[in-house]
Design an enzyme around this catalytic site. Structure first.
Site, PDB file in Angstrom:
ATOM      1  N   SER A  42       0.833  -1.201   0.000  1.00 40.52           N
ATOM      2  CA  SER A  42       0.000   0.000   0.000  1.00 40.52           C
ATOM      3  C   SER A  42       0.876   1.264   0.000  1.00 40.52           C
ATOM      4  O   SER A  42       1.697   1.439  -0.890  1.00 40.52           O
ATOM      5  CB  SER A  42      -0.974  -0.038   1.180  1.00 40.52           C
ATOM      6  OG  SER A  42      -2.030   0.881   0.991  1.00 40.52           O
TER       7      SER A  42
ATOM      8  N   ASP B  29      -5.793  -4.122  -2.427  1.00 39.29           N
ATOM      9  CA  ASP B  29      -4.792  -3.722  -1.450  1.00 39.29           C
ATOM     10  C   ASP B  29      -4.111  -4.919  -0.792  1.00 39.29           C
ATOM     11  O   ASP B  29      -4.761  -5.884  -0.377  1.00 39.29           O
ATOM     12  CB  ASP B  29      -5.467  -2.863  -0.373  1.00 39.29           C
ATOM     13  CG  ASP B  29      -4.465  -2.172   0.524  1.00 39.29           C
ATOM     14  OD1 ASP B  29      -3.871  -2.855   1.378  1.00 39.29           O
ATOM     15  OD2 ASP B  29      -4.281  -0.956   0.378  1.00 39.29           O
TER      16      ASP B  29
END
Length: 723
Positions: free
Chosen positions: A59, A205
């Site tokens: 991320s 993610d």
């Protein structure tokens, strides 16, 4: 000879010592804006001369780790993080000035800025609330110097981005392909950001599967791992009283489990850095300076443990000099290639790009061009990359059509009330097919329900690739209400049911205006629902020719801070076209906005006149309402001629859930006249109003009060109005 031999042994010894140096891997966790602390960690590692041989990030850790691995300095990374408008990056909507003219005019009809798709007879939803267009464009720009590096081991520091394969729930360790797209996938928070299709996988993610990729850098070859955990802590009991809080906690628990599982694998030689970030949230990018300092502090506190990893000054200088820095020299573009999965022709997309062949890449112009292409609202994403082929550099622009299109449902809502005699509701449903063909043809139908129901269908077709000319045809039915008031009391109400068709030839002027010439034919059935029937309630046949010029450069149609909105036109009703009566009308309506800081001034003028003959009731003009002579109820005044001068001031009060409340006041002067000869500026009515507005996710909302010098006064509640 002996001196040479000794120097050779010393050099061999130095090389062997460097070769025997343990390889250090850096694992950077996800955590949103809290990731600014990663920059502080990197700054302090450099100060302590700790070389980094491998980097893996999840991320926000992937974007910062990727920037460092690509050769960007920590100072440059800090400038990017602190100078980027992250609130804007996390919005898909392009600047309104980049939108096509048709999309601008849609703003007044469909205030709810979300659409649903229809495919195979089923309603389709986007895979995320945010498509990530601006984020992808930022990443494309940041990583342009290494865009042609398909193997992440070939970066200045070998790198991996960690995402999650949503079809298997397993971690996806990305080390080849486009580094910008790999990082975009690593940052795709499920349901918030759209999924990313990457190397035949659907990715989201990486925090779900591996938020702190310790095992990844170890698999890359690291002997020692430095892990940086900036994850969001679990919420306290008093923060779990809402559904949003519980949902957030569930996500935090999932991410925390993957992080703890990775931390458990650390050995005695490894180091865990956990900056004390307190209550900083994952969305608080404005606190970057403080977060960076927290990263420095946490790394400095472990200086004694890090000391054995430090390289000698000469060795670190050599390591640092070998760490390539990003080359910011713009490449010279020799060719342009379009990757396009839409019905639009490649030539149509190419026409929108102003980049000249044989010239250095113009980043600013390219950003504008991509914004214009995205402003067509046909594509899910529009991105680019630079490739090098046969000793030439080329620009590749990739456009991906919205997977939930090309058929869309759109929604609009307008409600107005004076808490007394006037309560009007309009609910709009639009069905649009775009593009219809390679020239970007479009077909749209709009159904309106409420006090004034109606139905319209429209076909719009440009006359060639890049042509500013177009043809437009419409069929429509409307059921409007025309009222007559006396002393604030409604004494007459006429219902006008109108059926008609319009055809026009138009020319667009960029994205700021257009001119159209056309003809319309209609029939209307007029019925008195209140009061005695009169001439206005007789049925009417209409046939008209018209010319209309429209201008729109506003940055927001409801709460503008700059730009202009207006129109000037002429309508001629002719018996030769089937009209019952002949008349001519002149139309002029312009307004503009200018701002400084949170303050905006708006000025406008309107003049609508039947300059010849007498128009029937459905072609008359109306005034009244908070933004159209306050103090009077909506459309209270009607006639053949009117003028209105408007001034207003509005102030943006604050940011509220990524939207803005406004406070505004207005002073206006206007009047309605039956005969053109009676029009007089001296007979105008002074009126003023005050309102509180909110640019909500459902569209604009206004609560206001107005009063005229005639002692007319009214309170207003409005959804979906405009200045």
């Amino acid at each position: 000879m002996l001196r040479i031999f000794i120097c050779t042994l010393a050099l061999v010894s130095t090389v062997n010592q460097a070769a025997e140096r343990p390889k250090i891997g850096l694992a950077l966790s996800g955590g949103g804006a809290r990731g600014a602390a990663h920059i502080g960690v990197l700054k302090e590692l450099e100060r302590q001369r700790i070389p980094v041989d491998y980097i893996a990030g999840t991320s926000i850790g992937s974007i910062l780790g990727g920037m460092y691995a690509a050769g960007m300095t920590t100072d440059d990374m800090e400038r990017v993080l602190t100078s980027t408008d992250w609130d804007d990056i996390f919005k898909d909507q392009p600047p309104r000035t980049d939108s096509s003219l048709r999309r601008k005019f849609d703003d007044q009809v469909f205030q709810i800025n979300k659409e649903l798709g229809i495919r195979d007879g089923k309603i389709k939803l986007p895979s995320g609330f945010i498509q990530g267009q601006k984020l992808q464009l930022l990443l494309d720009t940041l990583f342009l110097p290494v865009a042609d590096v398909g193997d992440f081991d070939q970066l200045s520091i070998p790198f991996r981005a960690v995402a999650t394969d949503i079809t298997t729930s397993e971690a996806a360790v990305l080390g080849t392909g486009s580094i910008a797209t790999a990082i975009r996938a690593s940052m795709s928070v499920p349901a918030i950001f759209a999924t990313v299709k990457y190397q035949d996988r659907i990715l989201v993610d990486g925090g779900i599967s591996n938020n702190l990729p310790i095992d990844v850098v170890r698999d890359m070859g690291a002997d020692i791992v430095i892990a940086v955990d900036i994850g969001t802590p679990l919420l306290e009991k008093d923060q779990l009283e809402s559904a949003l809080g519980v949902a957030s906690q569930l996500t935090n628990i999932l991410v925390r489990r993957t992080t703890n599982a990775q931390i458990a694998t650390l050995g005695e030689q490894d180091i865990l850095i956990t900056p004390e970030l307190g209550l900083f949230s994952a969305a608080d990018f404005k606190g970057a300076d403080i977060l960076i300092s927290k990263g420095v502090e946490a790394t400095l506190a472990l200086a004694e443990r890090l000391k054995p990893m430090a390289a000698a000054q000469n060795e670190y200088d050599q390591y640092f000099s070998n760490k390539d820095r990003a080359d910011k020299t713009p490449p010279v573009i020799s060719f342009i290639r379009i990757e396009n999965d839409s019905l639009l022709s490649d030539e149509f997309i190419r026409y929108k790009l102003q980049q000249q062949l044989g010239k250095p890449l113009d980043f600013q112009q390219l950003d504008r061009d991509i914004g214009i292409i995205y402003g067509l609202e046909i594509f899910q994403t529009v991105n680019y990359r630079v490739v090098h082929e046969a000793n030439e550099s080329g620009l590749v622009v990739n456009v991906q059509q919205k997977p939930w299109g090309p058929k869309y449902l759109q929604f609009g809502l307008r409600y107005s009330s004076d808490f007394s005699v006037n309560n009007n509701l309009a609910v709009r449903l639009g069905y649009t097919i775009t593009p219809l063909n390679i020239w970007n043809g479009e077909w749209r139908s709009i159904l309106q329900l409420g006090e004034e129901p109606g139905l319209a269908t429209e076909f719009n077709q440009p006359l060639g690739i890049g042509s500013p000319y177009y043809v437009n045809g419409q069929l429509m039915f409307s059921n409007e209400r025309f009222n007559t008031f006396a002393d604030g009391v409604k004494i007459n109400e006429t219902r006008v049911r109108k059926f008609g068709a319009t055809g026009a030839l138009g020319r667009e002027f960029g994205r700021w205006g257009d001119l159209r010439l056309g003809v319309s034919r209609f029939t209307s059935e007029n019925r008195a629902e209140l009061g005695a029937p009169d001439a206005a309630t007789s049925d009417i046949e209409g046939g008209e020719v018209f010319a209309l010029f429209r201008l729109d450069t506003l940055d927001s149609v409801f709460f503008p801070t700059e730009g202009m909105l207006g129109s000037v036109g002429w309508v001629g009703s002719r018996s030769e076209l089937g009209a019952d009566n002949d008349f001519d009308q002149a139309l002029f309506d312009f307004s503009g906005a200018a701002s400084w800081g949170a303050h905006t001034v708006l000025l406008g003028a309107r003049y609508l006149s039947t300059v010849k003959g007498e128009a029937p009731i459905q072609s008359g003009f109306r005034l009244g309402g908070l933004f159209n002579l306050p103090g009077f109820v909506e459309n209270e005044l009607s006639g053949q001629n009117l003028y209105l001068l408007r001034s207003a001031y509005q102030r943006k009060l604050a940011n509220l859930f990524n939207t803005s409340p406004y406070l505004g006041v207005t002073l206006q002067y206007g009047q309605v006249f039956q005969n053109e000869d009676d029009v007089s500026l001296a007979d105008g009515i002074v009126a003023g109003g005050i309102w509180l507005g909110w640019d909500s996710f459902l569209g604009p909302v206004f609560l206001g009060y107005g009063r005229a010098e005639t002692d007319n006064q009214s309170v207003y509640l409005i959804f979906g109005s405009q200045f």
